[in-house]
Design a protein around this motif. Structure first.
Motif, PDB file in Angstrom:
ATOM      1  N   ARG A  83       0.795  -1.232   0.000  1.00  0.00           N
ATOM      2  CA  ARG A  83       0.000   0.000   0.000  1.00  0.00           C
ATOM      3  C   ARG A  83       0.826   1.280   0.000  1.00  0.00           C
ATOM      4  O   ARG A  83       0.278   2.369  -0.005  1.00  0.00           O
ATOM      5  CB  ARG A  83      -0.943   0.061   1.229  1.00  0.00           C
ATOM      6  N   SER A  84       2.152   1.173   0.071  1.00  0.00           N
ATOM      7  CA  SER A  84       2.858   2.456   0.105  1.00  0.00           C
ATOM      8  C   SER A  84       3.668   2.710  -1.166  1.00  0.00           C
ATOM      9  O   SER A  84       4.373   3.700  -1.257  1.00  0.00           O
ATOM     10  CB  SER A  84       3.737   2.571   1.357  1.00  0.00           C
ATOM     11  N   GLY A  85       3.559   1.823  -2.135  1.00  0.00           N
ATOM     12  CA  GLY A  85       4.154   2.155  -3.436  1.00  0.00           C
ATOM     13  C   GLY A  85       5.447   1.432  -3.771  1.00  0.00           C
ATOM     14  O   GLY A  85       5.785   0.412  -3.167  1.00  0.00           O
ATOM     15  N   TYR A  86       6.141   1.996  -4.725  1.00  0.00           N
ATOM     16  CA  TYR A  86       7.363   1.379  -5.257  1.00  0.00           C
ATOM     17  C   TYR A  86       8.608   2.110  -4.756  1.00  0.00           C
ATOM     18  O   TYR A  86       8.646   3.340  -4.708  1.00  0.00           O
ATOM     19  CB  TYR A  86       7.350   1.436  -6.785  1.00  0.00           C
ATOM     20  N   PHE A  87       9.640   1.302  -4.429  1.00  0.00           N
ATOM     21  CA  PHE A  87      10.905   1.846  -3.928  1.00  0.00           C
ATOM     22  C   PHE A  87      12.061   1.231  -4.719  1.00  0.00           C
ATOM     23  O   PHE A  87      11.938   0.130  -5.242  1.00  0.00           O
ATOM     24  CB  PHE A  87      11.078   1.489  -2.444  1.00  0.00           C
ATOM     25  N   VAL A  88      13.185   1.942  -4.752  1.00  0.00           N
ATOM     26  CA  VAL A  88      14.371   1.350  -5.359  1.00  0.00           C
ATOM     27  C   VAL A  88      14.770   0.149  -4.491  1.00  0.00           C
ATOM     28  O   VAL A  88      14.881   0.277  -3.271  1.00  0.00           O
ATOM     29  CB  VAL A  88      15.537   2.362  -5.451  1.00  0.00           C
TER      30      VAL A  88
END
Lengths: 489, 489
Positions: free
Chosen positions: B76-81
Motif C-alpha cells: 500500500r505504500s508504493g514502489y521503492f528502489v
C-alpha cells in the motif's frame, strides 16, 4: 501426373513442428528435382491420413508453400507444383570432384593448427557434475528477455540495423551505451572513435596483437595465462616473455627490462583469479611508462564481483593513452554471442577498425542491436546480479566441500569470479585425472594448456561453479577427492 | 525519501515504446547512482500525469522493473528502489583519463588503413535514385520469414545452439544443409570437414589468403577486381600479378608463367559481370595444373541468374582438390548477415578453421541456426526467385533507358546479376560525376577503386538495379545522362 503418396515420408528423427517438417519435405522434393513442375500433390486429407497428422497441419503447410510459390492451386482440383517453383539443378554433382592430388605440405603458406586449445566435450550439459568453465547455465540465463530484445531488433523499425552493410562502422546504439554506461562504471571515459566492437574479447586481443606486434617486437604475458592469447602471440611471431604471477597477479618488478606490449588481466587473473591491488596497478603503469611499453588490459570477469565492488579498471588510472582496454559481453551474456569491445587511442582504434574491415567487415548488425537493447533495458545488470547471487552460494558450498576433503586451492578471486584454481599434489597428471573423472560424470579443466612449453606443470586444474547446481557440488567434489586419492597412490 | 518527480524526463527524441523508455529512464537513474536504494518512486498515477502517458504504461514499466529487482513494492505504500538493485559505481570516471602521449607512429607495428574502400553513404535509402550496389531492398527481403526463423532459433529447443561456445566448430544443421542442398546445386559434393562457415565471403577470402600466401608467393588476380580482395592480398605482402579480364572473364592464356594462387569470379566477374564459358573454365584448370597453382573461385552472384540457369561451379570440374570454393549468403539474404562458407580439401579447411578459431572462435551460433532454418524451409529459394523476377524487370527498364540516352555499357551478365558495368567517355572522372549526381539524389558507384595503382582509369562506374524501384530508373538514368553531358563539355 500425380505424385505418388508413397514418396512422402516424415523422417522419425526430424525436428521442428510437424507443419515445418511437411513444408520442408515438399520443398526438398522440388529443389532436388524429384517433384516436377505441374505435378499434382495428394489432397490434404489423403496426405494427412498417410502421415498420421491432422488435416489442418497439412493444409497450413500447403498454404505456406503456396505463398512461397512452390505450389499453385487450381480451382477444385487441388495443389500442383508451381510453374514458378525453383529450378532443380540441371547437372548432377561430379562424384569424382573431391579427389585430392595437391601436396598440401607445400601448398600451405602458413600453419595455424597446433595451438593447445583444451578439448571440452560439446555434450557437457549431460554430465552430472560439470565443473566446466565458460558455458551458459540455462537456469541463470535470461532467455525470455534476450528473446524479447532480439525480436525488437528484428522489427520493421530496426530493419536497416538488421540488414545494412555498415562497411567498417558499428551499431551507433551499442557504441553509445558502451560509452555512456558501461565504461563510466569502470571509471573510463571514451569517445565513440576510441571504441571498436569486436567478435568477443578474443577477437579484440587478436586485432591488438596484429596491429602492435611484429617479429621484431616483444610481448610480456602472464604465466600461467589464457591459452588462446598465447596462441595468438605465437602466431604473430613476436618475442614472448612470460612473467610468473603471484597471489596479487602480475608483479611489475618481475617484468623484463624491455617489452613493447604487456598483456595483463588485473580484475581476475586468468586462470588464477588473483586481483591486482591498487598499488601494484600504479607500479605497473610506472614501469610501463619507464620502458615506454603499452599495456593491454583484459578486464576479465570484472562484472562477476559478488564478494565486493570491483575496483576501477587499470585504464581509469591511465592519463597517457598507454592502456588498451578489452571488454566482453560474451562471457556474461553467453559465449556463443561473440561480442566484445576494444577501447584505446583514436590512432590505434583506426588501425584495428581497418584490419577488422579487411577480415570480416563488421560484427553482424542484428547481434549488436539486440545487445544494445538488452543492456539499455537493464536486463544485463539484472542478469549479472542474479549470477552473482547464485555464484556466491555455489562458491560457499564449493569452498566447504574442498575444505572437507582437504583439496589444495591455489587461487580464488577476492571479489568473486566463476572458478577456483586448484593444485593437485605433485606427480598427479590432471589430464589423466580428467579422463578418469569423465567416466564418473565429473568434468574438470586440466591446467597444462595455461602454461608455456613442454615443461608445463601437469598438476594444476580449474574448477568452475558457473554451470553446476549447488546441490551437485558436494558429491562432485567427493568423487574428485576419491579419484585424486587413487591418482596419488 | 521520495524521488522528486521533476527528475523524470522523457527525452523527446527517445526511441522504443513508451514503456521501454520509462523503464530505461528509471534503470539509468539507478545505475548512474542518481536514485538510491530505498528511495520511493512517484505513484504510477502521478508519473503518468507528469509524463503525459497513460497510467497502464507506467504500471507495466514498474512491474517489469519489479521483476528485474530494480524496484520493490511495499504494501500500500508504493514502489521503492530495491535493496537488491545494482550497485552504482563507487568511483567517478577520471576526466583526464583520455590523454594521449603515445607516439603512435612508432607504437603501431603494422598499418591496415589506406585501403581504397569506396565511401558509400549510410543514408543511401533516402536517395531517390539509388543505383547502389550490395544493399538490401526492403521491398524484396522476406522480413517476416526471416523473423520467424530467427524466433525459432531463439526458442528453448535451440537454447544450446544459441548460447554454446562451439570452440572451433560450426552449427551442424547449417553445415548439413550446405553439404546436402546448396553445394549439390552447384555440382559440388563435399564432406562436413571440407566446409567451413565464415563471416561472409570476404572473411573466406581473407582466411584463404592468410593460409596460402606469404611474402615469397605470387597471387594472380583479375583486373579490375573486387577492391577488398586487393586490400587483403596487399596486406598479406605476397607478389600480385593483375590479369586484365575480357568479355569472357579471366583469360587463362594471359596468366603469368608462375602463380601460386589464382583468384577468379567465373559466375559473374566482379565488377564487369562477365560469365566464363565452359571451355575457358577447362582451360583455366589445365593452366593451373600446368603451373601447379591453386584456384580460389569466388562464386559471386551465381544465384542471381534470372536470364538462364547458372552453369555449374568451376569447383565441380575439379578432380584434384585444386579449386577452393567461396560461397556467400550475405549477398542474397542481406549483407549485414555476414555469413558465407569455404569449401576445399580437408588439410586446407583444417588450417582455416584453426586460424578462424584464433581470430574470432566461430561465427555466432544464433545466426548460423537462423540461416539453417531459412534455407531448409525453402524461404531462401523463394527469395532468390522473387529477386530474380524483379531484377529481370528492372534490368529491362534500365537497358531501355541506357539505350535511349546512348550511354556506354561495358559489361553485363549473360545470366543476370544485379548491376551493369559502365564506361563513360574518356576524360570523365566518375568520382566527380558521383559528387554532382548526389546533389540530384542519384547514387552511382565510381569504378576507380576496382583498378590497381595510381594509373587506374577514372571513367568507369557501376550501376546496380538491386535497390532501386523500376519506376525510378528512367528518370535516374535521364539525370545521369544530363550530368554526363555536362561532364564532357
Amino acid at each position: 501426373m500425380a505424385i505418388s503418396i508413397e514418396t512422402f515420408f516424415l523422417s522419425p528423427d526430424g525436428e521442428g513442428t510437424l507443419q515445418a517438417r511437411i513444408q520442408q519435405m515438399i520443398a526438398h522434393g522440388i529443389l532436388s528435382g524429384r517433384f516436377r513442375k505441374g505435378e499434382k500433390l495428394p489432397s490434404s486429407r489423403k496426405l494427412a491420413q498417410h502421415l498420421g497428422v491432422s488435416r489442418i497441419t497439412v493444409t497450413l503447410a500447403y498454404t505456406e508453400l503456396l505463398a512461397n510459390d512452390y505450389l499453385e492451386s487450381r480451382d477444385r482440383s487441388g495443389y500442383f507444383v508451381s510453374e514458378n517453383a525453383p529450378e532443380p539443378p540441371q547437372f548432377t554433382p561430379n562424384p569424382t570432384s573431391n579427389g585430392d592430388n595437391i601436396d598440401w605440405s607445400r601448398a600451405l603458406g602458413r600453419r595455424f593448427t597446433g595451438g593447445r586449445t583444451p578439448t571440452k566435450p560439446l555434450d557437457w550439459s549431460s554430465y552430472r557434475y560439470p565443473f566446466i568453465y565458460g558455458q551458459t547455465d540455462p537456469s541463470l540465463f535470461d532467455h525470455a528477455n534476450w528473446r524479447h530484445c532480439a525480436l525488437q531488433a528484428l522489427g520493421q523499425k530496426d530493419f536497416s540495423a538488421l540488414t545494412t552493410d555498415y562497411f567498417d562502422q558499428d551499431d551507433p546504439k551499442l557504441i553509445e551505451f558502451i560509452a555512456r554506461h558501461t565504461l563510466p562504471r569502470r571509471g573510463i571515459l571514451a569517445q565513440p572513435d576510441e571504441i571498436l566492437v569486436t567478435m568477443g574479447a578474443q577477437n579484440a586481443l587478436w586485432l591488438t596483437a596484429q596491429v602492435l606486434l611484429t617479429q621484431r617486437r616483444t610481448a610480456a604475458i602472464e604465466e600461467p595465462c589464457y591459452h588462446a592469447l598465447r596462441d595468438i602471440l605465437t602466431q604473430s611471431r613476436c618475442h614472448l616473455s612470460a612473467v610468473e604471477v603471484d597471489p596479487n597477479g602480475l608483479p611489475p618488478e618481475a617484468l623484463p627490462d624491455h617489452a613493447d606490449v604487456i598483456f595483463t588481466t588485473p580484475s581476475h587473473q586468468s586462470p588464477t583469479n588473483a586481483t591486482m591491488p591498487l598499488d601494484r596497478r600504479k607500479a605497473l603503469l610506472d614501469k610501463a611508462r619507464e620502458m615506454d611499453a603499452l599495456i593491454v588490459e583484459d578486464d576479465y570477469e570484472f562484472e562477476i564481483s559478488f564478494l565486493g565492488s570491483p575496483s576501477p579498471a587499470l585504464k581509469s588510472l591511465d592519463t597517457e593513452g598507454r592502456v588498451i582496454y578489452v571488454g566482453s559481453f560474451s562471457k556474461s551474456i553467453f559465449p556463443g554471442l561473440r561480442l566484445g569491445y576494444l577501447v584505446g587511442s583514436k590512432q590505434f582504434i583506426r588501425e584495428c577498425r581497418a584490419l577488422r574491415a579487411s577480415v570480416l567487415r563488421h560484427p553482424p548488425g542484428h547481434i549488436q542491436r539486440t545487445a544494445a537493447y538488452f543492456l539499455s533495458l537493464g536486463h544485463y545488470d539484472s542478469l549479472i546480479r542474479r549470477m552473482g547471487q547464485v555464484f556466491a552460494r555455489r562458491r560457499k558450498v564449493m569452498e566447504q566441500a574442498l575444505a572437507d576433503h582437504g583439496l589444495g586451492v591455489e587461487g580464488r578471486g577476492v571479489f568473486g569470479g566463476s572458478s577456483i584454481w586448484m593444485r593437485a599434489p605433485k606427480g598427479v597428471d590432471t589430464e589423466e585425472l580428467d579422463h578418469a573423472l569423465r567416466a564418473r560424470s565429473v568434468l574438470i579443466e586440466p591446467g597444462r594448456t595455461f602454461f608455456r612449453g613442454p615443461g608445463a606443470p601437469r598438476n594444476f586444474y580449474r574448477l568452475a561453479y558457473s554451470s553446476i547446481p549447488s546441490e551437485h557440488i558436494p558429491e562432485g567434489i567427493a568423487i574428485l577427492a576419491q579419484e585424486l586419492a587413487k591418482a596419488r597412490s
